[in-house]
Write an enzyme that holds these catalytic residues in place. Sequence first.
Site: not given
Ligand SMILES: CC(C)(COP(=O)(O)OP(=O)(O)OC[C@H]1O[C@@H](n2cnc3c(N)ncnc32)[C@H](O)[C@@H]1OP(=O)(O)O)[C@@H](O)C(=O)NCCC(=O)NCCS
Length: 377
Positions: A260, A314
């Site tokens: 998140h 979720d």
């Molecule tokens: C929600 C979300 C978009 C937030 O992302 P964000 O704040 O932009 O963070 P990032 O995508 O930049 O991720 C930061 C780091 O954590 C990792 N990470 C984040 N969510 C992850 C996940 N669900 N599984 C594995 N790794 C994850 C990324 O790969 C990244 O790693 P790195 O720094 O080694 O490259 C992201 O966690 C995600 O895509 N989750 C899965 C989708 C989901 O469940 N969405 C519902 C949200 S309520």
Amino acid sequence: MPHDFMPGLAGVPAAKSAISDVDGERGILEYRGIRIEDLCAKSSFLETASLLLSGRLPTQHELVHFVGDITHHRRIKFKIVDLLKCLPEQGHPMDALQAAVAALGMFYPGRNVKDIDNNYWSAVRLIAKLPTIIAAHARIRRGDDAIPPRDDLDFCQNFLYMLSDHVPERIASDTLDVCLVLHAEHTMNASTFTGLVTASTLADPYTVVASSIGTLKGPLHGGANEEVVVMLREIGTPGKVRPYIENKLKAKQKLMGFGHRVYKVKDPRAVILQGLCGRLFKECGSSQLYDVAIEVERVAAELLGEKKIYPNVDFYSGILYDKLGIEVDCFTPMFAISRVAGWMAHWFEQLRENKLFRPDQIYSGEHNRPYVPIERR
Ligand SMILES: CC(C)(COP(=O)(O)OP(=O)(O)OC[C@H]1O[C@@H](n2cnc3c(N)ncnc32)[C@H](O)[C@@H]1OP(=O)(O)O)[C@@H](O)C(=O)NCCC(=O)NCCS
């Protein structure tokens, strides 16, 4: 004045709001200053919606009126049902919902957004009609007739009834009601922000909600709840969890339902939903999906805990919806049924001190390029 560019506007305030607040370090979520745990234990979805819209808990009299208004506006026009009948059966229910909500705006002109009274009725209509649209579409696409709402049933009982043609057990509708409380609002998330941008142009509320629905659909936002159940089914049994997650992480793929932007601990909504799973499965029999999910959470804590990536809202919601007999591609519409209350609260707030959203950009292209005639390219 030059500013630092923040991809995804991470950490950049887009609005001042008194609707909800998240403490991502401590895992606290409040609606209008009231902890989500309290609302889930003591409130209902419609009381929570009233709280979000008006800023305070309703009196008994006000709540009776609000529930009455919602109950009165649940029906949808036969032309909206006809519209749903024209859509392809294999189309995604979120697309059907977006189309139907956009079409609602043609029946209920809400264009004078300065009319506060009319705005209240627009919010009521949207909260009342979304479940009817979703249930009607779910039935129509499998060849059944849409079922009109029943005024003697409460909000969640009625939704499950319109979906299945059976009045549900109390535990099922109560479980759904808590799910709706939990999904109703969550500060400046992507779909709420989308709604604010649309609202700031003084577009009508049906257009505001249709644009938010489009954003909610994406797998990085509301769409993740579908993907979680797809993933859990793909894994199959708890014994296959570890290799599955290791392979996914090795391939640099994300685990759906984890991580998140704001929470650096387990999402408090996931904690409550997990508790609901426990209660529901004790009464109605366990679910293989839940056993797999518990193991996914355990292994993910080992492999991703260091990065502060934990289950989000979720992760457990889809498992509950599945047990309630809701089809996987209707999980994100379930999110919309609830979040529309938050979207409307933000719409009210935006209109009070509206300023058109028109952010800046940092231009990274070229200047003064010659126009090359087509025959010389
Ligand atoms: C929600 C979300 C978009 C937030 O992302 P964000 O704040 O932009 O963070 P990032 O995508 O930049 O991720 C930061 C780091 O954590 C990792 N990470 C984040 N969510 C992850 C996940 N669900 N599984 C594995 N790794 C994850 C990324 O790969 C990244 O790693 P790195 O720094 O080694 O490259 C992201 O966690 C995600 O895509 N989750 C899965 C989708 C989901 O469940 N969405 C519902 C949200 S309520």
